[in-house]
Design a protein around this motif. Structure first.
Motif: not given
Length: 389
Positions: A119-123, A157-163, A187-191, A353-362
């Protein structure tokens, strides 16, 4: 359904069922005030609410959803990801300062996969753009495909769906065989599922499940892992579409696939691009996810006790996602302290990772709405997942 909006379709389905808004609220567990606002068009509905309403009306969720309502998620930091989006969207290698080598790109890719799993997305935002350009400059199409696949997963993961879709499109053109094709389809199913295109995700998963079904007695670990992973997507989409029998059938088949795998199956699957690591444990986690989607929190907690996720490595795509189901079940059963501890464990292991989860926010939002007073830990979680306080 003839209605143009979610509210129109809900009202028409409710009338066809011959029930009042109060009846629907009692059957679904969705508040009467929310149902009124949805039908009036003054409130959007998330997928979980749509599923509960559809289940109460005994219709597929997709009959209510033209597309899943837009996520009310934290804003995407487009500046952070601009270089990666540009690298994925570019048709060529760009300006490569130093001639890349297959060994160097392969080593960098392994490091990038490790960062993704942790989950080291910044790196990854720093590392991946150059890796995409370097792999594009090589003649090694396998490396190109794997880099683009990872880039697509990160952007999902970070909700950039078109790219993310662009990255998967480029990777699709480089797929060498059926197993890698199945990995890309997964992967496509998940997107599709995450971006709210439930019917497309369901159709794609079902098509690949039929395509991949092996002869169990002679199937390799890779074939079983590919089939099993797609079956979990079938189960996930069917549960959200209020088709419990289809979800249960897919899980039974996935259980059989997991039982037939020999030791070392996860390694073979990883070679084919299945970073998720299909196994009997991931099948059990999908059962818990299905129970949560169907609003059976007690069953989620029963399954979670058997899984023992806290004893597992904190990988992003299975254990941490499962712990969100556990936290949600704990909130639903008013175990707020336990839910807080579960979420804090995920935050400790994978804060980015947690900061990007809509589910966690809910989940955190539901907890804060039910509590009169928030603990300092709850407030910290609210900041982590960008919940307005």
């Amino acid at each position: 359904m003839p209605g143009h909006t979610f509210g129109d379709r809900l009202r028409e389905a409710r009338k066809l069922a011959g029930i009042t808004q109060s009846d629907l609220a009692a059957r679904s567990g969705v508040s009467l005030s929310m149902i009124r606002k949805i039908e009036q068009g003054s409130r959007e509905s998330r997928l979980e609410t749509a599923r509960r309403l559809a289940s109460a009306l005994d219709i597929p969720t997709t009959r209510l959803l033209a597309t899943e309502p837009p996520e009310s998620t934290p804003p995407v930091d487009h500046d952070r990801w601009a270089e990666l989006v540009a690298a994925v969207s570019a048709p060529g290698p760009g300006d490569v300062e130093e001639e890349p080598t297959p060994a160097g790109v392969s080593s960098a890719l392994n490091s990038a996969v490790d960062l993704y799993v942790r989950g080291r997305f910044t790196d990854l935002a720093t590392l991946l753009p150059a890796l995409v350009r370097d792999s594009t400059a090589l003649a090694d199409t396998s490396l190109q495909m794997r880099v683009l696949q990872l880039a697509g997963r990160l952007m999902t993961q970070v909700r950039l769906y078109e790219p993310a879709s662009t990255a998967f499109d480029r990777a699709d053109r480089l797929v060498p065989d059926t197993l890698h094709g199945a990995s890309m389809a997964n992967n496509r199913c998940w997107l599709l599922l995450r971006s709210g295109r439930l019917q497309e995700a369901s159709d794609l998963a079902a098509r690949w499940a039929v395509e991949l079904e092996p002869r169990l007695s002679t199937a390799t670990n890779g074939e079983l892992s590919a089939w099993g992973a797609v079956l979990l997507r079938v189960a996930a989409t069917a549960a959200r579409d209020s088709r419990p029998d289809d979800a249960q059938h897919a899980l039974r088949l996935a259980t059989a696939a997991g039982a037939m795998m020999r030791p070392g199956g996860a390694g073979e699957a990883r070679t084919a691009g299945f970073y998720r690591g299909f196994s009997s444990v991931t099948v059990a986690m999908q059962r818990a996810e299905r129970a949560m989607v169907e609003d059976r929190p007690d069953e989620v907690l029963r399954l979670a006790d058997r899984i023992g996720a806290l004893r597992l490595a904190p990988t992003v795509n299975s254990r941490n996602r499962h712990l969100l189901d556990v936290a949600n079940a704990q909130v639903r059963t008013r175990q707020y302290g336990e839910a807080t501890e579960t979420l804090l464990r995920v935050e400790r292991d994978a804060p980015q990772w947690l900061g990007h989860q809509r589910y966690a926010r809910d989940i955190v939002q539901a907890m804060t709405e039910r509590r009169r007073k928030l603990t300092p830990e709850m407030r910290r979680l609210a900041r982590t997942i960008h919940l307005p306080m």
